[in-house]
Design a protein around this motif. Structure first.
Motif, PDB file in Angstrom:
ATOM      1  N   LYS A 192       0.839  -1.214   0.000  1.00 38.61           N
ATOM      2  CA  LYS A 192       0.000   0.000   0.000  1.00 38.61           C
ATOM      3  C   LYS A 192       0.871   1.260   0.000  1.00 38.61           C
ATOM      4  O   LYS A 192       0.613   2.231  -0.704  1.00 38.61           O
ATOM      5  CB  LYS A 192      -0.903   0.012   1.239  1.00 38.61           C
ATOM      6  N   ARG A 193       1.901   1.219   0.833  1.00 45.77           N
ATOM      7  CA  ARG A 193       2.809   2.370   0.926  1.00 45.77           C
ATOM      8  C   ARG A 193       3.462   2.633  -0.429  1.00 45.77           C
ATOM      9  O   ARG A 193       3.588   3.766  -0.872  1.00 45.77           O
ATOM     10  CB  ARG A 193       3.862   2.079   1.996  1.00 45.77           C
ATOM     11  N   GLN A 194       3.847   1.555  -1.086  1.00 51.62           N
ATOM     12  CA  GLN A 194       4.513   1.719  -2.383  1.00 51.62           C
ATOM     13  C   GLN A 194       3.547   2.263  -3.434  1.00 51.62           C
ATOM     14  O   GLN A 194       3.931   3.063  -4.287  1.00 51.62           O
ATOM     15  CB  GLN A 194       5.126   0.377  -2.835  1.00 51.62           C
ATOM     16  N   GLU A 195       2.284   1.834  -3.360  1.00 55.78           N
ATOM     17  CA  GLU A 195       1.293   2.348  -4.315  1.00 55.78           C
ATOM     18  C   GLU A 195       1.132   3.860  -4.183  1.00 55.78           C
ATOM     19  O   GLU A 195       1.052   4.588  -5.173  1.00 55.78           O
ATOM     20  CB  GLU A 195      -0.059   1.648  -4.110  1.00 55.78           C
ATOM     21  N   LYS A 196       1.094   4.330  -2.923  1.00 60.83           N
ATOM     22  CA  LYS A 196       0.991   5.787  -2.698  1.00 60.83           C
ATOM     23  C   LYS A 196       2.199   6.513  -3.271  1.00 60.83           C
ATOM     24  O   LYS A 196       2.089   7.569  -3.881  1.00 60.83           O
ATOM     25  CB  LYS A 196       0.893   6.079  -1.188  1.00 60.83           C
ATOM     26  N   LEU A 197       3.366   5.911  -3.019  1.00 61.52           N
ATOM     27  CA  LEU A 197       4.612   6.485  -3.525  1.00 61.52           C
ATOM     28  C   LEU A 197       4.555   6.659  -5.040  1.00 61.52           C
ATOM     29  O   LEU A 197       4.863   7.734  -5.579  1.00 61.52           O
ATOM     30  CB  LEU A 197       5.778   5.550  -3.141  1.00 61.52           C
ATOM     31  N   VAL A 198       4.120   5.601  -5.724  1.00 60.90           N
ATOM     32  CA  VAL A 198       4.059   5.632  -7.192  1.00 60.90           C
ATOM     33  C   VAL A 198       3.109   6.732  -7.657  1.00 60.90           C
ATOM     34  O   VAL A 198       3.392   7.465  -8.612  1.00 60.90           O
ATOM     35  CB  VAL A 198       3.622   4.254  -7.736  1.00 60.90           C
ATOM     36  N   GLN A 199       2.007   6.868  -6.921  1.00 61.10           N
ATOM     37  CA  GLN A 199       1.035   7.875  -7.341  1.00 61.10           C
ATOM     38  C   GLN A 199       1.602   9.292  -7.240  1.00 61.10           C
ATOM     39  O   GLN A 199       1.477  10.091  -8.176  1.00 61.10           O
ATOM     40  CB  GLN A 199      -0.235   7.742  -6.496  1.00 61.10           C
ATOM     41  N   ILE A 200       2.234   9.593  -6.099  1.00 59.70           N
ATOM     42  CA  ILE A 200       2.825  10.937  -5.947  1.00 59.70           C
ATOM     43  C   ILE A 200       3.860  11.170  -7.045  1.00 59.70           C
ATOM     44  O   ILE A 200       3.912  12.241  -7.660  1.00 59.70           O
ATOM     45  CB  ILE A 200       3.495  11.100  -4.560  1.00 59.70           C
ATOM     46  N   ALA A 201       4.692  10.160  -7.284  1.00 54.73           N
ATOM     47  CA  ALA A 201       5.759  10.309  -8.283  1.00 54.73           C
ATOM     48  C   ALA A 201       5.180  10.565  -9.670  1.00 54.73           C
ATOM     49  O   ALA A 201       5.596  11.508 -10.365  1.00 54.73           O
ATOM     50  CB  ALA A 201       6.637   9.060  -8.293  1.00 54.73           C
ATOM     51  N   ASN A 202       4.186   9.763 -10.041  1.00 60.51           N
ATOM     52  CA  ASN A 202       3.630   9.908 -11.387  1.00 60.51           C
ATOM     53  C   ASN A 202       2.867  11.218 -11.542  1.00 60.51           C
ATOM     54  O   ASN A 202       2.957  11.890 -12.561  1.00 60.51           O
ATOM     55  CB  ASN A 202       2.731   8.717 -11.730  1.00 60.51           C
ATOM     56  N   ASP A 203       2.102  11.579 -10.516  1.00 63.02           N
ATOM     57  CA  ASP A 203       1.324  12.825 -10.593  1.00 63.02           C
ATOM     58  C   ASP A 203       2.219  14.038 -10.732  1.00 63.02           C
ATOM     59  O   ASP A 203       1.829  15.058 -11.281  1.00 63.02           O
ATOM     60  CB  ASP A 203       0.462  12.984  -9.330  1.00 63.02           C
ATOM     61  N   ASN A 204       3.444  13.943 -10.196  1.00 63.54           N
ATOM     62  CA  ASN A 204       4.311  15.124 -10.165  1.00 63.54           C
ATOM     63  C   ASN A 204       5.581  14.956 -10.998  1.00 63.54           C
ATOM     64  O   ASN A 204       6.490  15.762 -10.910  1.00 63.54           O
ATOM     65  CB  ASN A 204       4.684  15.434  -8.712  1.00 63.54           C
ATOM     66  N   ALA A 205       5.615  13.882 -11.801  1.00 63.04           N
ATOM     67  CA  ALA A 205       6.768  13.611 -12.670  1.00 63.04           C
ATOM     68  C   ALA A 205       8.087  13.647 -11.891  1.00 63.04           C
ATOM     69  O   ALA A 205       9.063  14.271 -12.309  1.00 63.04           O
ATOM     70  CB  ALA A 205       6.806  14.589 -13.843  1.00 63.04           C
ATOM     71  N   ILE A 206       8.084  12.979 -10.740  1.00 68.19           N
ATOM     72  CA  ILE A 206       9.328  12.883  -9.967  1.00 68.19           C
ATOM     73  C   ILE A 206      10.013  11.557 -10.312  1.00 68.19           C
ATOM     74  O   ILE A 206       9.407  10.493 -10.199  1.00 68.19           O
ATOM     75  CB  ILE A 206       9.045  12.922  -8.449  1.00 68.19           C
ATOM     76  N   ALA A 207      11.263  11.650 -10.709  1.00 70.17           N
ATOM     77  CA  ALA A 207      12.015  10.427 -11.018  1.00 70.17           C
ATOM     78  C   ALA A 207      12.463   9.810  -9.695  1.00 70.17           C
ATOM     79  O   ALA A 207      13.450  10.230  -9.103  1.00 70.17           O
ATOM     80  CB  ALA A 207      13.217  10.752 -11.888  1.00 70.17           C
ATOM     81  N   VAL A 208      11.695   8.805  -9.237  1.00 67.63           N
ATOM     82  CA  VAL A 208      12.012   8.167  -7.953  1.00 67.63           C
ATOM     83  C   VAL A 208      12.806   6.886  -8.210  1.00 67.63           C
ATOM     84  O   VAL A 208      12.358   6.002  -8.959  1.00 67.63           O
ATOM     85  CB  VAL A 208      10.726   7.813  -7.180  1.00 67.63           C
ATOM     86  N   LEU A 209      13.962   6.779  -7.584  1.00 67.21           N
ATOM     87  CA  LEU A 209      14.749   5.545  -7.669  1.00 67.21           C
ATOM     88  C   LEU A 209      14.599   4.784  -6.354  1.00 67.21           C
ATOM     89  O   LEU A 209      14.728   5.366  -5.280  1.00 67.21           O
ATOM     90  CB  LEU A 209      16.216   5.890  -7.930  1.00 67.21           C
ATOM     91  N   GLY A 210      14.331   3.472  -6.435  1.00 71.10           N
ATOM     92  CA  GLY A 210      14.096   2.659  -5.252  1.00 71.10           C
ATOM     93  C   GLY A 210      12.629   2.400  -5.097  1.00 71.10           C
ATOM     94  O   GLY A 210      11.919   2.360  -6.097  1.00 71.10           O
ATOM     95  N   PRO A 211      12.100   2.232  -3.869  1.00 69.03           N
ATOM     96  CA  PRO A 211      12.838   2.187  -2.600  1.00 69.03           C
ATOM     97  C   PRO A 211      13.628   0.876  -2.467  1.00 69.03           C
ATOM     98  O   PRO A 211      13.650   0.095  -3.407  1.00 69.03           O
ATOM     99  CB  PRO A 211      11.705   2.245  -1.580  1.00 69.03           C
TER     100      PRO A 211
END
Lengths: 473, 473
Positions: free
Chosen positions: B110-129
């Motif tokens: 669930k935590r990872q799903e939220k992470l993906v959403q924030i990243a995609n909504d804001n075009a943040i290149a997230v590496l990891g976790p």
């Protein structure tokens, strides 16, 4: 024939010492043994005189004593005269360095036949021809590669017998030095016209107390029956690596040592049945020898004759290493144990709170980069009590900041106390030498690739099988 | 998402810097980049103050500039707040070191799903976790293993992408250092929640000029379609090593990075069809990368796109080495050429009189321990003119007294002049470094086991196949 004259001579003579060429094999062998080795050495040169400040005798029959051994490093044409001289003077052993015998075809075959006849008629233990001879520290070293060019391995329990001199010095001496495997005696048998692998197996197995492991590089048996019989009865561990079993390889061996290798499947079955371990690759060969040399020490950290099924627990601090290790189990006929939910919960409680929440307690166990020394100690102790685990493979990366340089000593103490068989992978990096040393001082087998660690466990399984068959007799 | 922010940031901030524990990942990453790397670094700590003499900021929005990258090294619970802060402040990239996401089960998923959403909504290149981040020399290094604990590899042409941080530093960094393979950028993708192998393949293939070879350690694709398509179109050489393809391995990967690997035969076929090279073992992986890194140099000693059938000439000065090499040809889908009687006679005349009479001129050619430098040069020159030979495998043992320390330079000059593909085996011993170096300076591929040399020729054959398919388009 008494092979002690080849490996434990009190005195030896060398012929073929060039005065002009300091790089000639005979000269290198002569000077090296005078300057570096313990045996008493006499040099022969028809003109007498000296090389490198050492006086030479003009003839064999002028020597102050009959030497136990003659090293012959001259052309094939003149070699037989010196073998005949051994017969005439009752010199009981000789090593023939030069080629020009059976390996070059018909003319050489005839020459070799004469050689065999003189040797057999006079009970002369002839090693070679076409070989680099014997390394028997600290007594003698007839290998004409200068010692500074190829450092000799430390003293240890492995007798090495090789049909190829190049393989002996490169694949064995060089690697033995690198990974610290010790040698009792090393022998290059070349064309094995007289002294062959069977005589050497008998000698090292029955008469050499310093040897516990006997390793062969062969490109085919000279004759297999007695070899297999001796191997089955031996108290030593016998390992034979065969080169030239492929179609291409067979053609190659034919021209190189004039021997023929047989059908490889029949061969492998015969070796297995007669309790001989046959590595499939060079790497396996070295892994086995490292393991057997370590296990030959008097102090044993664990009982290694109980790996019947090959049930393994993998303990890692890197998930990827655990995965690669798990992939390899099947390749080497091993299997991984499963943990109960209760066991997983127990282990969960045994590690620090940060690692606990991200670690995985399936097999492989991944303690992650947050693991500390005591987590590893605790889990080893826990796994040691689980009877269905026959062996632990421990994968240690000393890169993470919370692993200390004491980790080797801590693991060694833990294993020596709990007595569960354990094989350790640690990368080979000089600055971690202290960790590796603390394990090796307690005779814990340490390897430097994941695959070698897995190979070592499969070798423990082979040892158990051999042990059990021998027990039943 | 612009991945330049991950690999070429002008400035970066770090959160998770412990004042109490100098071994905490955040603190190590912060201090290392301040002291050792070129990027501008800001440290964040709610209380401000300093660590190791370097001042800290209390909040992200107090920094004198918006950094290109945020490294988050705090507990999973607090991580999302910081990712949200990136969104609020328009920080375009972040690296999440900590675990506690999809790899720990439902709560983490669930935590990872939220992470993906924030990243995609804001075009943040997230590496990891659950990763160790990026090594992009000389700019930045977020790998929390201290540099002195695991020395970073030299700068070179290989981009490394690994699903396991442990494999990245140990199997790659450590070995790359040992055998001198250079890295352009190294990336640990961990759970690859946002930035995945496909995005990285596209980035390094299309946008990173310093990269010519892209190597992956994966335990399964996140999604394979676009990856395969990109690989087929790429001008770089793509190598993927898969862990976790066995039954045991699959179970292991599931708990470790929450990914599933598929059917291995289907996978291998898809990789081959899309011009991706798949090593079967770690050793093969390293051999290929060494070869490809060497061949990426501008000065090429020979044209390596002509090994169509894998017809090999083996040239050795040890018969046993020739036999072992010949045995390996079939294992690696290569074959050995045959010589005519005339060619054998020609070669016979080209070597010194002592070696000539004991040498063998079949394939493998065995010049014996009596070979001199010029014999090797002459035979290489002769073999270079025989068209049906596609590649020479040269097995050199520098132990024999008549091989000089000039041999490396002589071979290098000969090969560079004659342009016949040649791969060299020389044992890895420090005192022969000069010989190895003279070859490597001319970009002749040198390996330190016979098997690696054979693997390298099989890799040349793969490169030729790929080259020919790409030419036809």
């Amino acid at each position: 024939m008494n092979l002690d004259n080849l490996f434990k001579p009190k005195s030896m003579a060398v012929v073929g010492i060039s005065k002009k060429n300091p790089l000639s094999p005979g000269r290198i062998i002569f000077v090296k043994n005078v300057f570096e080795m313990d045996v008493k050495v006499y040099g022969i040169h028809p003109e007498g005189g000296e090389v490198d400040g050492v006086s030479l005798y003009t003839r064999l029959d002028e020597l102050p004593e009959i030497p136990n051994l003659l090293v012959i490093a001259i052309s094939a044409e003149d070699t037989l005269d010196y073998v005949q001289a051994c017969a005439d003077l009752s010199i009981p052993a000789c090593i023939i360095i030069g080629g020009g015998f059976a390996e070059i075809g018909s003319e050489g075959v005839k020459r070799q036949e004469k050689l065999v006849q003189i040797a057999n008629d006079n009970a002369i233990a002839v090693l070679g021809p076409n070989c680099i001879g014997v390394y028997s520290p600290p007594l003698l070293d007839t290998i004409f590669m200068p010692t500074e060019r190829i450092t000799r391995p430390p003293k240890g329990t492995v007798a090495l017998i090789s049909q190829s001199g190049g393989v002996l010095v490169d694949q064995f001496f060089h690697k033995f030095n690198e990974i610290n495997i010790g040698v009792s005696t090393a022998v290059s048998i070349g064309n094995r016209a007289v002294v062959d692998e069977t005589m050497l197996l008998e000698y090292f197995s029955k008469y050499d107390k310093g040897t516990s492991n006997i390793a062969f590089y062969l490109e085919g048996f000279k004759s297999s029956r007695k070899f297999l019989e001796l191997a089955r009865e031996s108290n030593d561990t016998i390992i034979t690596y065969f080169g030239g079993l492929s179609e291409q390889g067979k053609r190659a061996t034919k021209s190189h040592t004039a021997s023929l290798s047989g059908n490889d499947k029949v061969l492998s079955a015969a070796l297995k049945q007669n309790l001989i371990i046959q590595p499939r690759t060079e790497l396996e060969m070295l892994t086995y020898l490292k393991l057997f040399d370590v296990l030959s020490h008097k102090k044993k950290p664990f009982d290694y004759n109980k790996i019947v099924n090959g049930n393994v627990a993998i303990l890692s601090i890197s998930g990827g290493h655990g995965v690669i290790c798990a992939d390899l189990l099947k390749v080497y006929n091993l299997s991984s144990v499963e943990y109960t939910e209760e066991e997983k919960q127990d282990m969960h409680q045994l590690v620090n709170p940060v690692a606990r929440n991200i670690a995985s307690f399936n097999n492989p166990i991944d303690l992650t980069g947050s693991a500390k020394d005591e987590d590893i100690e605790n889990i080893i102790q826990y796994l040691s009590k689980i009877e269905r685990i026959e062996c632990i493979i421990l994968l240690i990366l000393p890169y993470t900041p919370s692993i200390s340089f004491q980790i080797g000593r801590k693991i060694a103490n833990r294993v020596t106390t709990d007595k569960k068989p354990l094989v350790c992978f640690i990368p080979y990096i000089q600055k971690y030498g202290l960790i590796i040393e603390s394990l090796e001082l307690s005779n814990i087998p340490v390897f430097h690739s994941i695959e070698e660690a897995v190979q070592a466990v499969s070798a423990l399984k082979m040892l158990t099988r051999i042990y059990n068959i021998k027990q039943k007799k």
